[in-house]
Write an enzyme that holds these catalytic residues in place. Sequence first.
Site, PDB file in Angstrom:
ATOM      1  N   GLU A  41       2.604  18.834  52.683  1.00 49.12           N
ATOM      2  CA  GLU A  41       3.946  18.894  53.264  1.00 49.12           C
ATOM      3  C   GLU A  41       4.819  17.739  52.810  1.00 49.12           C
ATOM      4  O   GLU A  41       5.938  17.938  52.328  1.00 49.12           O
ATOM      5  CB  GLU A  41       3.866  18.900  54.794  1.00 49.12           C
ATOM      6  CG  GLU A  41       5.251  18.887  55.441  1.00 49.12           C
ATOM      7  CD  GLU A  41       5.222  18.949  56.951  1.00 49.12           C
ATOM      8  OE1 GLU A  41       6.296  19.078  57.545  1.00 49.12           O
ATOM      9  OE2 GLU A  41       4.121  18.875  57.528  1.00 49.12           O
ATOM     10  N   ILE A  51      -0.128  16.196  59.702  1.00 47.51           N
ATOM     11  CA  ILE A  51       0.036  16.309  61.153  1.00 47.51           C
ATOM     12  C   ILE A  51       0.920  17.511  61.422  1.00 47.51           C
ATOM     13  O   ILE A  51       2.130  17.464  61.176  1.00 47.51           O
ATOM     14  CB  ILE A  51       0.678  15.052  61.782  1.00 47.51           C
ATOM     15  CG1 ILE A  51      -0.133  13.790  61.472  1.00 47.51           C
ATOM     16  CG2 ILE A  51       0.784  15.239  63.303  1.00 47.51           C
ATOM     17  CD1 ILE A  51       0.479  12.516  62.045  1.00 47.51           C
ATOM     18  N   ASP A  52       0.335  18.583  61.884  1.00 47.80           N
ATOM     19  CA  ASP A  52       1.138  19.719  62.311  1.00 47.80           C
ATOM     20  C   ASP A  52       1.442  19.525  63.792  1.00 47.80           C
ATOM     21  O   ASP A  52       0.526  19.366  64.602  1.00 47.80           O
ATOM     22  CB  ASP A  52       0.393  21.037  62.101  1.00 47.80           C
ATOM     23  CG  ASP A  52       1.314  22.226  62.317  1.00 47.80           C
ATOM     24  OD1 ASP A  52       2.298  22.330  61.577  1.00 47.80           O
ATOM     25  OD2 ASP A  52       1.057  23.018  63.234  1.00 47.80           O
ATOM     26  N   ASP A 102       1.960  25.229  56.960  1.00 45.44           N
ATOM     27  CA  ASP A 102       1.899  25.485  58.404  1.00 45.44           C
ATOM     28  C   ASP A 102       0.896  26.579  58.746  1.00 45.44           C
ATOM     29  O   ASP A 102       0.328  26.584  59.847  1.00 45.44           O
ATOM     30  CB  ASP A 102       3.270  25.904  58.934  1.00 45.44           C
ATOM     31  CG  ASP A 102       4.313  24.817  58.805  1.00 45.44           C
ATOM     32  OD1 ASP A 102       4.051  23.703  59.283  1.00 45.44           O
ATOM     33  OD2 ASP A 102       5.387  25.076  58.226  1.00 45.44           O
ATOM     34  N   THR A 131       4.354  17.298  64.508  1.00 42.36           N
ATOM     35  CA  THR A 131       4.774  15.894  64.437  1.00 42.36           C
ATOM     36  C   THR A 131       5.616  15.483  65.640  1.00 42.36           C
ATOM     37  O   THR A 131       5.479  14.372  66.160  1.00 42.36           O
ATOM     38  CB  THR A 131       5.546  15.626  63.132  1.00 42.36           C
ATOM     39  OG1 THR A 131       4.695  15.901  62.016  1.00 42.36           O
ATOM     40  CG2 THR A 131       6.002  14.173  63.051  1.00 42.36           C
ATOM     41  N   ASP A 188      -1.580  20.005  55.756  1.00 44.23           N
ATOM     42  CA  ASP A 188      -0.530  19.501  56.637  1.00 44.23           C
ATOM     43  C   ASP A 188      -1.153  18.327  57.385  1.00 44.23           C
ATOM     44  O   ASP A 188      -2.037  18.517  58.222  1.00 44.23           O
ATOM     45  CB  ASP A 188      -0.082  20.588  57.622  1.00 44.23           C
ATOM     46  CG  ASP A 188       1.186  20.193  58.372  1.00 44.23           C
ATOM     47  OD1 ASP A 188       1.510  18.988  58.407  1.00 44.23           O
ATOM     48  OD2 ASP A 188       1.850  21.082  58.930  1.00 44.23           O
TER      49      ASP A 188
END
Length: 276
Positions: free
Chosen positions: A72, A94-95, A221, A97, A92
């Site tokens: 990302e 930190i999905d 995502d 955030t 990702d």
Amino acid sequence: MSAEELDQYYETAVALGMQLGTIIKKTALLRNKSTSTKLNRTDLVTDTDKQIEQLLISTISQEYPNHKVIGEESTFEGAECTLTDAPTWIVDPIDGTMNFVHSFPHSCISIAVFVNKEPEIGIIYNPHLDQFFSARRGKGAFLNGKSISVSDTKTMADALVLTESFARKDSIKEKVILENYKMLMRETHGVRSLGSAAIDMCMVACGAADAYYQYKLNIWDIAAGELIVKEAGGVVLDTDGSPLNRFAMRVLTANSEEVAQAIAKKLVQYDPITDQ
């Protein structure tokens, strides 16, 4: 791609997920995290996002120099985002955030490995709740090592549906979200938002929710969640009920084709690529 090679990739993904998920959990408790905006004030990135992605990319590049990585934060900074037949790690860091910034316990690391443009491995780890979701193509989906499956809900009327509500004021997306939210409140058991696409998809996979839809998503995502949902017996489609296009920025996942298509027929559709 041999089974032994895929075993090795899976072990690497699991180890990275556990190791880097611990960083998320420890850092989430800190106040005054260093953040900056990307596209708008609700599209945030933290130093931890960047740190974790850099660790992921460096580890993968060292262990598998011929593999590609789609991340990302690196994509936002201009790296190529193209899915080829080559083994490709889609990450990702930190999905969720926004949740992470506020120490709300629904953020996770998401790691997928694609080969020949199809998902072979999916790892999603929410360290706050110690929920480690994993899947391998053809081998089922698991939560903390125990097999999981989607719910047996038969109708849209009995479904608990997840969605997210980020939008710019007065945008087409905002109007569509509001219309669809009102429709779902009338015609389903209820609507929930957890603030993380990856966790939302895992909730469908383990039967805690029956469906999830969202617009304005990127491949990182949904990459790991796609495999986890499918291996748990669910479906992952475009929001209009057609086959998933991972770069169309639209996803609808459900416990069954019947529930998915019933929701798709009711949704007001929105094209994130062409509409403003």
